[in-house]
Structures are given as structure tokens and as C-alpha cells.
Write a protein that holds these residues in place. Structure first.
Motif, short mmCIF file in Angstrom:
data_model
loop_
_atom_site.label_atom_id
_atom_site.label_comp_id
_atom_site.label_asym_id
_atom_site.label_seq_id
_atom_site.Cartn_x
_atom_site.Cartn_y
_atom_site.Cartn_z
N LYS A 197 -0.70 6.85 -2.23
CA LYS A 197 -1.79 6.11 -1.86
C LYS A 197 -1.80 4.67 -1.61
O LYS A 197 -2.34 3.56 -1.14
N ASN A 198 -0.35 3.96 -2.54
CA ASN A 198 -0.80 2.67 -2.92
C ASN A 198 0.76 2.09 -1.92
O ASN A 198 1.33 1.08 -2.43
N SER A 199 1.37 3.24 -1.11
CA SER A 199 2.75 2.68 -1.02
C SER A 199 2.88 1.82 0.80
O SER A 199 3.36 1.69 1.27
N GLY A 200 1.35 2.15 0.42
CA GLY A 200 1.08 1.04 2.99
C GLY A 200 1.45 2.51 3.61
O GLY A 200 0.83 1.71 4.90
N PHE A 201 2.09 3.43 3.33
CA PHE A 201 1.65 4.37 4.20
C PHE A 201 0.69 4.82 4.94
O PHE A 201 1.02 5.65 5.97
N LEU A 202 -0.22 4.93 4.07
CA LEU A 202 -1.28 5.76 4.27
C LEU A 202 -2.72 4.73 3.81
O LEU A 202 -2.69 3.98 3.48
N ARG A 203 -4.44 5.47 4.49
CA ARG A 203 -5.10 5.00 5.11
C ARG A 203 -5.68 5.29 3.04
O ARG A 203 -5.08 6.01 2.50
#
Length: 472
Positions: free
Chosen positions: A250-256
Motif C-alpha cells: 500500500k505504500n509502494s507507489g504501485f497502488l492507490r
């Protein structure tokens, strides 16, 4: 014949196979886990049995060899993820003992493993393990059934609501449970749409929100929906059967991140470890934020629950017999790979998301294809460009069939149907034909890390297929 081992894991299998052999050697010494003899001990009978076993095994391998190559990167069709070798090992060993997690009497150690797994999954979604109730199930269907059953117990005369993108299991299980249900729009782009949503949920008992829709992998805006439901006194159940494990990123930048950040506020959550949890079928999971809903499961049995005064898992499940091997395999996998944002588990998920984005980029740059939408998780829907919706459907179906018939250059995709009116709204430049007819598109599911290095080869095979079809 198809090779069943996942690409890039040969060394791991070679490492783990001796552990399986060691288990059977030690089990034989301890005398408790090897099956008793099912046939005579005479030498002639043993030779006959061995001969027959070899014959049946050859037939078995021949039939299994006709399966699609689910473990290989060329398979990007349905939601079929190869189990991690560690899960396969633990499942095989636990199956030889064949514990039943219905009661501590039938599976004392695997029941404890299940409780530990539930605590790990609870922490992952933002629940407090000490106040959470949960257990494994045979899959997401049964897990959602239990969540909806609890919803009925809490609000027996109130409907269950969901979006049009929700899995069909929700309407089906509401029918089984005798609950009224209906689909409502999930639109929040304007104040008018938000007001319409408020009006739609008024008087409802539970709203189902999906994180990872099975068609396109979309994450519905839980962060927007949750406060509106709390304001209206409506419970929220999250079907995260497909997308639940993505909360690690969730904090990876890949997802909302916002929908996953809000996950801990839901009243109940379903996650399928046999999807992105690297487990064999069937392994689902249902979690309840408030452990007091366990009162609805309360029952007594005259022949179980005697070996301990502690809570037996059978006292908080609708299913009775459940394979302890599923808990053992998931426990082993989590212990080995971790379940934190910086774990090996999360790294594999990240590769799946990256593969989907790379493929979407390649398709977006190809003048012969078009994306339905940018992927939110690891599912990409797209289609060959054509002047009419009917031609798009025809070409998609032909590519689907053609790519599977190319020998060692085959490709395995799936199809996805979009409402004709919705497709016309998204792509007004395409002649719609009959707007009441759905438009058939191509769909690829990037569940394997190996997909990351296969993207350009996959694209080449798609292009070659379209060229073969249009040249006819």
C-alpha cells in the motif's frame, strides 16, 4: 508433456524434496504417519500391486499432461497462481497425517498453526488480533457466505448491497440465505453522485466493497465509502479475496494506497490465500473485526470438543471438516517468506504489479491494440483495434483460440465481456452496432513473477496472432 514446476524454482524444489523424503523416513521410525497396509503382505500380491500402480501412474501422468501450463509465464489467463514450493512441501507432509481442523481433537498442532496464521492476517489488514475472530475456509465463496450469514444475523430484515462489479457469489449467496440484495452505482465524482449513494444505502444492513474485482482487478474506493456507511449505520464487508495481499504494497507507489489504508475499518474481510497467498486450492479466509459475532456460531456437539477447554475452530465456523494441511502450508509459507512490506512475500507481489504495468505500457504503445483501462492491480484488459464493436469481439475470440494452438510458442489468455453501452461511452469512436450486446475483449492476469521477463515475448506472440488472423 507439460512441465509442472514453476519457472525459476528448480533449485528450490531440489532443496525441499530431500526434506519431504526425510519426513517419511522419520515418520516411519516414529510409526505414526505412514498409512497402514491396504493390501496383502505376500510377495506376489505386492508385485501385482506395484505393477498396477505403475500402470495407473502412467495413465495419470498422461492425463495431467493435457492440462494448460498454469505454472509457466505463457499462461496469463485465469486466476491460477502456482503454489510456492514451500507450501507444496508443507501441504504434502501435513496431508500424510491428514489432520482435521474442525476440532483440537482432530488437529491439535495444525489448529494452533491456523490461529497463528489468523493473527498474522489480522495484523496485515489492520485488525487488532486480540479482538478479531477469523478462520480459514475452503475458498472465498464459503468465506463470503459466512460474512453474509453474520450480516443476516445482525440485520435479519435489511438488504445487502454491492456494485455491479462485485463477484456473482454475493447475489448467489444472498439468495441461498434468503437475504434481499441489489447492485447500486459506486460513483463519487460529484456531490450529486455522493447524495445518490447516500440515498441508495439508506436502510441497508451491509454493503460489500471489492478490493480486486475479478474482471479487471479494480479496487473500489473503500476510503470514500467507509465514512458514508458509518454515517448511515451500514456495516461494510470487504471482499478482498483477490486483492487482500496487496495491502503489503500500500505504500509502494504501485497502488492507490487509500482503499488499503482504510481496510482496518471494515466490519469483515475475506482474503483468499489460494490466490495471491501462494497456497494450493482450496484456502480461503474470513476475518471479523468484532470477535463477539462468534456468538452466532455457538453450538454443542456430543462427540467433539473434549480434548481442551480452549476455543475449537469448529465452534466458530460453518464448515465442519477442514483440512489441517491448508493451515500448515500457509503457516510454513508465512514463516519462511514473511508477511511484512519488506518481505520476500511482498517482493513477489511487487513483481506481478510491475509486470502488469509493463504490459499495459507495451499495449498502449502498439497502434494495433488498445487498453480498456490502466491496471490498478495485476489484471490487464485490452482489445485489438477495429472499426466496430462486433469486429473487436470477433478478433478477440479468434486471438484467444489462435494463441493456444502454436505449440511451444503458444499463449494462454482469457476473455472479458463489457456492457455494450459502457463500451460505447468509453470508446465513442467505435461503431457500436447493437448496444445491448456485450463487447468481448482480451484479458491477461499477471500472477507470476516470471511474467516480468516475459512481457516482450508475450507481446510478440499477440502481434503474430493478429497478423495471422487478419492475413486470412
Amino acid at each position: 508433456m507439460i512441465t509442472f514446476q514453476p519457472l525459476g524454482t528448480k533449485l528450490m524444489y531440489k532443496t525441499l524434496l530431500p526434506l519431504l523424503e526425510r519426513w517419511f523416513d522419520e515418520a516411519e521410525l516414529q510409526g505414526f504417519s505412514l498409512p497402514y497396509s491396504y493390501h496383502s503382505d505376500s510377495q506376489s500380491d505386492a508385485e501385482t500391486f506395484t505393477k498396477k500402480a505403475k500402470s495407473v501412474f502412467e495413465v495419470f501422468m498422461s492425463r495431467m499432461g493435457s492440462c494448460y501450463p498454469f505454472h509457466q509465464a505463457a499462461y496469463a489467463g485465469q486466476m491460477l497462481k502456482p503454489p510456492h514450493p514451500a507450501a507444496w512441501l508443507a501441504y504434502a507432509i501435513a496431508t500424510s497425517v491428514n489432520t482435521n481442523n474442525h476440532a483440537l481433537d482432530g488437529g491439535p498442532e495444525t489448529s494452533e498453526m491456523e490461529k497463528e496464521v489468523i493473527r498474522s492476517l489480522s495484523r496485515m489488514v489492520g485488525y487488532e488480533p486480540g479482538t478479531t475472530l477469523g478462520h480459514l475456509t475452503s475458498g472465498g465463496t464459503v468465506a463470503n457466505l459466512e460474512a453474509l450469514w453474520v450480516a443476516r444475523c445482525l440485520h435479519p430484515n435489511k438488504p445487502v448491497l454491492f456494485s455491479a462489479q462485485a463477484h456473482y457469489t454475493h447475489s448467489r449467496m444472498c439468495s441461498v440465505l434468503g437475504i434481499s440484495s441489489r447492485a447500486i452505482p459506486f460513483a463519487f465524482g460529484s456531490e450529486e453522485e455522493v447524495d445518490r449513494f447516500r440515498a441508495s444505502i439508506a436502510g441497508a444492513g451491509t454493503l460489500v466493497v471489492t478490493l480486486g474485482t475479478t474482471g479487471t482487478g479494480q479496487t473500489e474506493p473503500l476510503d470514500v465509502i467507509l465514512p458514508l456507511c458509518m454515517e448511515a449505520g451500514v456495516r461494510v464487508h470487504v471482499d478482498a479475496a483477490y486483492g487482500g495481499f496487496f495491502t503489503l504494497l500500500k505504500n509502494s507507489g504501485f497502488l492507490r494506497s487509500a482503499p488499503f489504508e482504510a481496510l482496518g475499518g471494515a466490519d469483515s474481510i475475506v482474503i483468499d490465500p489460494h490466490k495471491h497467498g501462494l497456497q494450493p486450492y482450496g484456502c480461503g479466509c474470513v476475518l471479523f473485526k468484532d470477535a463477539t459475532v462468534g456468538r452466532f456460531y455457538k453450538h454443542d456437539s456430543p462427540y467433539t470438543y473434549f480434548s481442551s477447554d480452549e476455543l475449537h475452530l469448529g465452534e466458530i465456523t460453518l464448515e465442519c471438516s477442514r483440512a489441517g494441511a491448508a493451515a500448515a502450508a500457509l503457516w510454513f509459507t508465512i514463516q519462511l517468506l514473511g508477511l511484512e512490506p519488506d518481505s520476500a512475500f511482498a517482493a513477489m507481489l511487487r513483481q506481478c504489479l510491475e509486470a502488469a504495468r509493463r504490459f499495459a505500457s507495451v499495449i498502449g504503445d502498439d497502434p494495433r491494440f488498445e487498453l480498456l483501462m490502466q491496471p490498478e492491480t495485476d489484471i490487464v484488459c485490452y482489445f485489438p483495434k477495429a472499426g466496430t464493436a462486433d469486429d473487436i469481439s470477433r478478433l478477440s475470440r479468434e486471438i484467444f483460440r489462435d494463441t493456444m494452438q502454436q505449440g511451444d510458442k503458444s499463449l494462454y489468455l482469457s476473455l472479458y465481456k463489457v456492457d455494450g453501452k459502457e463500451f460505447s461511452r468509453l470508446f465513442p469512436h467505435v461503431e457500436s452496432g447493437n448496444p445491448t450486446e456485450p463487447v468481448t475483449l482480451l484479458r491477461s492476469v499477471f500472477m507470476k513473477p516470471d511474467h516480468l521477463v516475459f512481457i516482450h515475448e508475450m507481446h510478440n506472440r499477440l502481434r503474430a496472432s493478429l497478423q495471422r488472423i487478419t492475413a486470412q
